[in-house]
Design a protein around this motif. Structure first.
Motif, PDB file in Angstrom:
ATOM      1  N   SER A  55      45.323 -27.878   5.687  1.00 48.74           N
ATOM      2  CA  SER A  55      44.015 -27.738   6.317  1.00 48.74           C
ATOM      3  C   SER A  55      44.100 -26.717   7.442  1.00 48.74           C
ATOM      4  O   SER A  55      44.937 -26.850   8.337  1.00 48.74           O
ATOM      5  N   ILE A  56      43.250 -25.709   7.354  1.00 47.81           N
ATOM      6  CA  ILE A  56      43.131 -24.725   8.418  1.00 47.81           C
ATOM      7  C   ILE A  56      41.725 -24.867   8.977  1.00 47.81           C
ATOM      8  O   ILE A  56      40.744 -24.766   8.240  1.00 47.81           O
ATOM      9  N   ILE A  57      41.655 -25.146  10.275  1.00 46.82           N
ATOM     10  CA  ILE A  57      40.362 -25.369  10.910  1.00 46.82           C
ATOM     11  C   ILE A  57      40.034 -24.167  11.784  1.00 46.82           C
ATOM     12  O   ILE A  57      40.757 -23.878  12.743  1.00 46.82           O
ATOM     13  N   PHE A  58      38.972 -23.459  11.411  1.00 50.39           N
ATOM     14  CA  PHE A  58      38.482 -22.380  12.256  1.00 50.39           C
ATOM     15  C   PHE A  58      37.843 -23.013  13.491  1.00 50.39           C
ATOM     16  O   PHE A  58      36.950 -23.847  13.372  1.00 50.39           O
ATOM     17  N   ARG A  59      38.287 -22.627  14.669  1.00 50.84           N
ATOM     18  CA  ARG A  59      37.670 -23.040  15.926  1.00 50.84           C
ATOM     19  C   ARG A  59      37.176 -21.751  16.578  1.00 50.84           C
ATOM     20  O   ARG A  59      37.941 -21.016  17.196  1.00 50.84           O
ATOM     21  N   ILE A  60      35.882 -21.489  16.406  1.00 49.47           N
ATOM     22  CA  ILE A  60      35.294 -20.232  16.853  1.00 49.47           C
ATOM     23  C   ILE A  60      34.580 -20.470  18.185  1.00 49.47           C
ATOM     24  O   ILE A  60      33.572 -21.165  18.246  1.00 49.47           O
ATOM     25  N   SER A  61      35.135 -19.911  19.245  1.00 50.67           N
ATOM     26  CA  SER A  61      34.593 -20.107  20.585  1.00 50.67           C
ATOM     27  C   SER A  61      33.289 -19.344  20.777  1.00 50.67           C
ATOM     28  O   SER A  61      33.063 -18.304  20.151  1.00 50.67           O
ATOM     29  N   GLY A  62      32.454 -19.891  21.645  1.00 55.33           N
ATOM     30  CA  GLY A  62      31.174 -19.255  21.932  1.00 55.33           C
ATOM     31  C   GLY A  62      30.594 -19.771  23.226  1.00 55.33           C
ATOM     32  O   GLY A  62      31.298 -20.318  24.072  1.00 55.33           O
ATOM     33  N   GLU A  63      29.273 -19.624  23.358  1.00 55.76           N
ATOM     34  CA  GLU A  63      28.572 -20.022  24.584  1.00 55.76           C
ATOM     35  C   GLU A  63      28.595 -21.534  24.807  1.00 55.76           C
ATOM     36  O   GLU A  63      28.688 -21.990  25.941  1.00 55.76           O
ATOM     37  N   ILE A  64      28.503 -22.311  23.734  1.00 51.32           N
ATOM     38  CA  ILE A  64      28.427 -23.769  23.862  1.00 51.32           C
ATOM     39  C   ILE A  64      29.808 -24.379  24.053  1.00 51.32           C
ATOM     40  O   ILE A  64      30.006 -25.235  24.901  1.00 51.32           O
ATOM     41  N   THR A  65      30.766 -23.946  23.256  1.00 48.11           N
ATOM     42  CA  THR A  65      32.120 -24.490  23.322  1.00 48.11           C
ATOM     43  C   THR A  65      33.136 -23.359  23.325  1.00 48.11           C
ATOM     44  O   THR A  65      33.087 -22.475  22.474  1.00 48.11           O
ATOM     45  N   ASP A  66      34.060 -23.443  24.278  1.00 51.15           N
ATOM     46  CA  ASP A  66      35.199 -22.533  24.313  1.00 51.15           C
ATOM     47  C   ASP A  66      36.428 -23.355  23.937  1.00 51.15           C
ATOM     48  O   ASP A  66      36.802 -24.285  24.642  1.00 51.15           O
ATOM     49  N   PHE A  67      37.038 -23.020  22.808  1.00 50.36           N
ATOM     50  CA  PHE A  67      38.187 -23.788  22.327  1.00 50.36           C
ATOM     51  C   PHE A  67      39.485 -23.408  23.029  1.00 50.36           C
ATOM     52  O   PHE A  67      40.549 -23.954  22.729  1.00 50.36           O
ATOM     53  N   GLU A  68      39.406 -22.480  23.981  1.00 44.39           N
ATOM     54  CA  GLU A  68      40.510 -22.158  24.884  1.00 44.39           C
ATOM     55  C   GLU A  68      41.806 -21.867  24.147  1.00 44.39           C
ATOM     56  O   GLU A  68      42.794 -22.575  24.281  1.00 44.39           O
TER      57      GLU A  68
END
Length: 149
Positions: A55-68
């Motif tokens: 499983s590869i989970i894309f965590r795409i940061s933006g204005e609402i959530t920054d995945f740091e």
């Protein structure tokens, strides 16, 4: 629904996503879906001893959530489910305003890094069965992915 499941119960490679900005989904979800289709098409062998899922989970940061983060992070080997998981984090500055081909190349580079981690860890866990076939088949996926239709 599991993507890539073989009829005999072989390996599943699945890309999912968590998007931290409303502008992310229209850009990344079609690419995510395309990758799942390509993995289902090309990655059909038993590359690992007992591993059933990647499983590869894309965590795409933006204005609402920054995945740091930036790139592959938080690798996990879930022995009970015979699964490798990893987050592929993309900071906002790397995707905002980019063309489709630039996003494809960004994802391509990230997936290469993810699979290098999977291979290294599978060797250390005595889980690797057929590295050459895995590299060949993932290479086919990425070749097709970076070519615009």
């Amino acid at each position: 629904m599991l993507v890539g499941r073989k009829l005999d119960g072989g390996l599943v490679i699945e890309i999912s996503g968590q998007y931290g900005d409303p502008q992310c989904a229209p850009l990344f979800f079609p690419l995510q879906r395309e990758l799942n289709d390509l993995f289902k098409k090309y990655c059909v062998d038993d590359y690992f001893v007992s591993l059933e899922k990647i499983s590869i989970i894309f965590r795409i940061s933006g204005e609402i959530t920054d995945f740091e983060g930036d790139g592959p992070e938080r690798f996990k080997f879930i022995r009970k489910g015979s699964e490798f998981t990893i987050d592929f984090v993309v900071p906002k500055f790397k995707w905002m305003g980019k063309s489709e081909i630039e996003l494809r190349l960004l994802i391509n580079d990230g997936l290469i890094k993810c699979f290098n981690i999977f291979i290294d860890r599978s060797i250390s866990f005595n889980e690797m069965n057929d590295k050459d076939d895995l590299l060949r088949d993932v290479g086919l996926v990425l070749r097709d992915f970076v070519q615009l239709n």
